[in-house]
Design a protein around this motif. Structure first.
Motif, PDB file in Angstrom:
ATOM      1  N   LYS A  25       0.836  -1.213   0.000  1.00 52.31           N
ATOM      2  CA  LYS A  25       0.000   0.000   0.000  1.00 52.31           C
ATOM      3  C   LYS A  25       0.865   1.255   0.000  1.00 52.31           C
ATOM      4  O   LYS A  25       0.559   2.230  -0.676  1.00 52.31           O
ATOM      5  N   GLN A  26       1.957   1.214   0.736  1.00 51.64           N
ATOM      6  CA  GLN A  26       2.894   2.332   0.759  1.00 51.64           C
ATOM      7  C   GLN A  26       3.470   2.557  -0.645  1.00 51.64           C
ATOM      8  O   GLN A  26       3.561   3.697  -1.115  1.00 51.64           O
ATOM      9  N   GLN A  64       2.122   1.877  -3.439  1.00 55.18           N
ATOM     10  CA  GLN A  64       1.085   2.454  -4.305  1.00 55.18           C
ATOM     11  C   GLN A  64       1.141   3.979  -4.270  1.00 55.18           C
ATOM     12  O   GLN A  64       0.849   4.636  -5.261  1.00 55.18           O
ATOM     13  N   GLN A  65       1.494   4.532  -3.106  1.00 51.93           N
ATOM     14  CA  GLN A  65       1.559   5.987  -2.953  1.00 51.93           C
ATOM     15  C   GLN A  65       2.757   6.569  -3.692  1.00 51.93           C
ATOM     16  O   GLN A  65       2.693   7.686  -4.174  1.00 51.93           O
ATOM     17  N   THR A  66       3.851   5.811  -3.755  1.00 53.76           N
ATOM     18  CA  THR A  66       5.090   6.384  -4.291  1.00 53.76           C
ATOM     19  C   THR A  66       5.386   5.958  -5.728  1.00 53.76           C
ATOM     20  O   THR A  66       6.191   6.590  -6.389  1.00 53.76           O
ATOM     21  N   GLU A  67       4.748   4.898  -6.215  1.00 56.37           N
ATOM     22  CA  GLU A  67       5.045   4.399  -7.560  1.00 56.37           C
ATOM     23  C   GLU A  67       4.648   5.445  -8.608  1.00 56.37           C
ATOM     24  O   GLU A  67       3.538   5.967  -8.580  1.00 56.37           O
ATOM     25  N   GLU A  68       5.586   5.718  -9.529  1.00 54.60           N
ATOM     26  CA  GLU A  68       5.325   6.740 -10.552  1.00 54.60           C
ATOM     27  C   GLU A  68       4.622   6.176 -11.773  1.00 54.60           C
ATOM     28  O   GLU A  68       3.936   6.893 -12.489  1.00 54.60           O
ATOM     29  N   ARG A 125       1.283   1.102 -10.593  1.00 56.45           N
ATOM     30  CA  ARG A 125       0.298   1.318  -9.509  1.00 56.45           C
ATOM     31  C   ARG A 125      -0.867   0.349  -9.657  1.00 56.45           C
ATOM     32  O   ARG A 125      -1.379  -0.180  -8.675  1.00 56.45           O
ATOM     33  N   SER A 185      -2.216  -2.503  -7.041  1.00 53.12           N
ATOM     34  CA  SER A 185      -3.582  -2.596  -6.504  1.00 53.12           C
ATOM     35  C   SER A 185      -4.170  -3.977  -6.797  1.00 53.12           C
ATOM     36  O   SER A 185      -4.942  -4.511  -5.991  1.00 53.12           O
TER      37      SER A 185
END
Lengths: 185, 281
Positions: B33-34, B36-40, B45, B49
């Motif tokens: 989940k972390q 997912q926030q940082t993947e460009e 992403r 998910s």
């Protein structure tokens, strides 16, 4: 954009499947992994009758977990494709038109894809529970003694994948890496 | 002296084989989940998910997270004050693996005669068992189903002492780069540094049991983990090799003293389906 495609995939569709295109596959696909590839290849060597006609068909590199009661199959994600590379050019020459797996392919496979107008589709390795839901029918058609490595004829619905090698010699993994790599090599 | 019956060991192993295959650890989920926030990469992403969704389906439907239910690796930490009764300890563990894989509808992936007949043993036995004698009167059992996609991309290098820290970093980056999408990134990278060849491999495997992204308590080693993670994520391989900034979720290094002539380095790769469960009897 996501393309809905039917398997077996028609020859004319192949040229529209360019690297990075997302697809949802419906129709019939055949499972085969290491041991089944070896047997198919030996059958071709000996000129034996094959368990199914390879012409135009799609192979899925997968050995499922067993089905619980009330289910037709267990988890069903892809195995590593590169272990099939040694057999693949031969199978493409014999008629296979599409392969579904995970990870990149050898130069020889990429050349065979171009030469015979085939396609390699990558799916989400390790998402076996998720992909299980796309499988609607299962029939064992050969090599039952191999257990999880038997050849199955699967009927799938909206099975997600992404074009990883196309007839234009492009490669999803190389493109993706080049885009996101940073700093020193 | 505390007695533990082998039958309770069999039962525990059978349960752990199933739990490990159906339930992804909270720490792994949190790391995904972390990421997912940082993947460009948008595709990256989306893959992340779908991996999270896969874990939800697996847990709800008691389906294996991955069809490769792995080789069953069993770690036993045996308190020296315990007496095991009721028969052969390793046979009890093996029976637990057999029962767990059959009851849980887990895939049986083990073949005998690896370089010739490669015949499936049909019950996923034998497991790989590692035992360690520790102080106390408890038995800690950890089951790690290890898929071969990632295991196949692992490596051991006997570096020269002069290769030093940079030699270690280069080796890990090269290993991950050559593996590409094959080991199912995002990875957890287990490193065993020092000791001897076989011990380094075991350290690397045990490093994978640490909570994801929990640094080594030694600041110098933690710094090495951090630098390697950053270098590996600069490769651009990304989730499943489709390109992206999340090639690894964490690097876990374990270090031991070594011989004056040696610098063994073992790299054990763990796929995103980082499965292990433990219990204490």
């Amino acid at each position: 954009m996501i393309k809905n495609i039917i398997s077996p995939i028609e020859a004319e569709i192949i040229e529209k499947l360019t690297v990075g295109t997302r697809v949802l596959i419906s129709g019939v696909i055949y499972t085969a992994r290491d041991a089944a590839h070896q047997r198919l290849s030996q059958a071709l060597d000996r000129g034996d009758k094959l368990p199914f006609d390879l012409k135009g068909q799609t192979l899925y590199y997968m050995g499922p977990s067993p089905a619980r009661e009330g289910m037709i199959i267990g988890s069903a994600g892809s195995t590593t494709s590169s272990r099939m590379d040694i057999y693949t050019p031969r199978l493409i020459a014999a008629g296979i038109r599409a392969m579904i797996g995970k990870g990149n392919r050898s130069q020889q496979v990429r050349e065979a894809i171009k030469k015979h107008k085939a396609v390699y589709l990558a799916t989400i390795g390790g998402a076996g529970a998720l992909l299980h839901k796309c499988i609607k029918q299962v029939e064992v058609i050969a090599y039952e003694d191999l257990g999880a490595e038997a050849i199955l004829r699967l009927t799938v619905e909206s099975f997600p994948a992404i074009v990883a090698n196309d007839i234009y010699e492009e490669d999803l993994f190389e493109q993706g890496k080049a885009k996101y790599q940073r700093g020193r090599k | 002296m505390r007695e533990i019956e082998t039958s309770s060991i069999t039962q525990a192993v059978a349960r752990l084989c199933q739990e490990a295959n159906f339930v992804l650890g909270e720490d792994v989920l949190a790391a995904l989940k972390q990421a997912q926030q940082t993947e460009e990469s948008p595709l990256g992403r989306e893959v992340l998910s779908q991996l999270i969704e896969n874990a939800q389906i697996a847990e709800e439907e008691r389906l294996p997270l991955c069809q490769d239910c792995g080789t069953a690796i069993v770690f036993l930490e045996i308190g020296q004050e315990i007496h095991i009764t009721g028969g052969d300890l390793c046979a009890a563990v093996e029976e637990g693996v057999r029962q767990g894989y059959i009851q849980g509808y887990l895939r049986k992936s083990v073949v005998s005669q690896p370089f010739s007949a490669r015949k499936n043993t049909k019950d996923n036995t034998p497991p790989v068992i590692h035992t360690e004698i520790v102080p106390g009167d408890r038995l800690k059992i950890t089951v790690m189903p290890k898929g071969s996609g990632a295991e196949n991309m692992s490596r051991l290098a006997m570096l020269k002492p002069s290769d030093g820290r940079q030699g270690i970093i280069d080796l890990v980056v090269r290993t991950v780069d050559e593996a590409g999408g094959n080991p199912c990134p995002p990875l957890i990278i287990g490193l065993g540094i020092g000791a001897t060849g076989e011990k380094a491999m075991l350290l690397a495997k045990k490093a994978l049991l640490r909570k994801v992204a929990e640094p080594n308590p030694d600041p110098e080693i933690a710094e090495l983990e951090k630098e390697i993670l950053s270098r590996v994520n600069d490769l651009g391989i990304g989730p499943l090799g489709f390109g992206g900034r999340t090639t690894a979720l964490a690097v876990h290094a374990e270090v031991m003293p070594t011989h004056i002539a040696s610098l063994p380095v073992a790299v054990n790769l763990q796929c995103h389906s980082a499965r292990h469960q433990e219990t204490i009897l």
